[in-house]
Design an enzyme around this catalytic site. Sequence first.
Site, PDB file in Angstrom:
ATOM      1  CD  GLU A 104     -44.692-108.746 -31.589  1.00 22.54           C
ATOM      2  OE1 GLU A 104     -44.835-108.376 -30.297  1.00 22.54           O
ATOM      3  OE2 GLU A 104     -43.466-108.946 -31.884  1.00 22.54           O
ATOM      4  CG  ASP A 106     -42.930-110.562 -34.452  1.00 25.87           C
ATOM      5  OD1 ASP A 106     -43.614-109.427 -34.488  1.00 25.87           O
ATOM      6  OD2 ASP A 106     -42.871-110.933 -33.529  1.00 25.87           O
ATOM      7  CD  GLU A 108     -38.681-109.289 -34.439  1.00 28.40           C
ATOM      8  OE1 GLU A 108     -38.389-108.324 -34.074  1.00 28.40           O
ATOM      9  OE2 GLU A 108     -38.859-110.322 -34.222  1.00 28.40           O
TER      10      GLU A 108
END
Length: 282
Positions: A104, A106, A108
């Site tokens: 993953e 990211d 955010e």
Amino acid sequence: MKFSCGTRFAFLALFLFALQSVCVYAGSFHKDVQIHWGDGRGKIHDNEGKLLSLSLDKSSGSGFQSNQEFLYGKAEVQMKLVPGNSAGTVTTFYLKAPGTMWDEIDFEFLGNISGHPYTLHTNVYTKGTGDKEQQFHLWFDPTLGFHTYCITWNPQRIIFTVDGIPIREFKNSESIGIPFPKDQPMRVYASLWEAEHWATRGGLEKTDWSKAPFTAFYRNYNVEGCVWANGKSSCPANSPWFTQTLDKSGIDKVKWAQSKYMVYNYCTDTKRFPKGVPKVCT
Ligand SMILES: *[C@@H]1O[C@H](CO)[C@@H](O)[C@H](O)[C@H]1NC(C)=O
């Protein structure tokens, strides 16, 4: 009518410009993604599929995912975040593989109470292990207008950029035994969800549900990658992102962002890693 040399040049320039605009890949939310979560809380606003909004209320958030999976690629979108009191909300744009040993990458955005800055949280997971967080405040208010966020993922490195400015580079350091995401295809995801406990330092601030629904906008979705199908990936020809590196000016920009705007770095968190910070940091 006779054209002067200057006019002819202007026509030529216009023609070349138009040609270029046609060749540059531009995505469409209609064509490229599914709003897979949120029961009507995610919406596409125009026929061309350029503008999408996600919303969050007390019963649910919402999100979309790309139709295609990619093994390496460049994922770019413009975002305008929840304005006002956004404490406890998290707006995301990320790449993720399925399963329990997932990879993953990211972006955010952790909301905050009015007048206080958002935190941009970045992380990289390989085979289900993250623990590589770097967090930033931004040099602009991300709720006032659209800004461009981009993840470049190629075999040598992962580069996070904000409005074209690289803020983080995660290099492939497999040669010293650090796992790197390289064999699991990922989808592109975006979501708006509630994470009061995580996003406000253990629930220090409460989400103000009287302000719900909270809404974030996504525009100009633009993803190009090596598309995964039938157990194989095929890369588009001549993709500059596939071999992208950071030159001296890119490295200087990362240093600028990290020295002025980084608010958390796992590499300097000696409390968390009392036996020494992870090897990838040194
Ligand atoms: C909210 O703003 C304060 C500073 O005013 C900052 O210390 C805190 O980290 C911010 N919280 C988030 C989740 O960004």
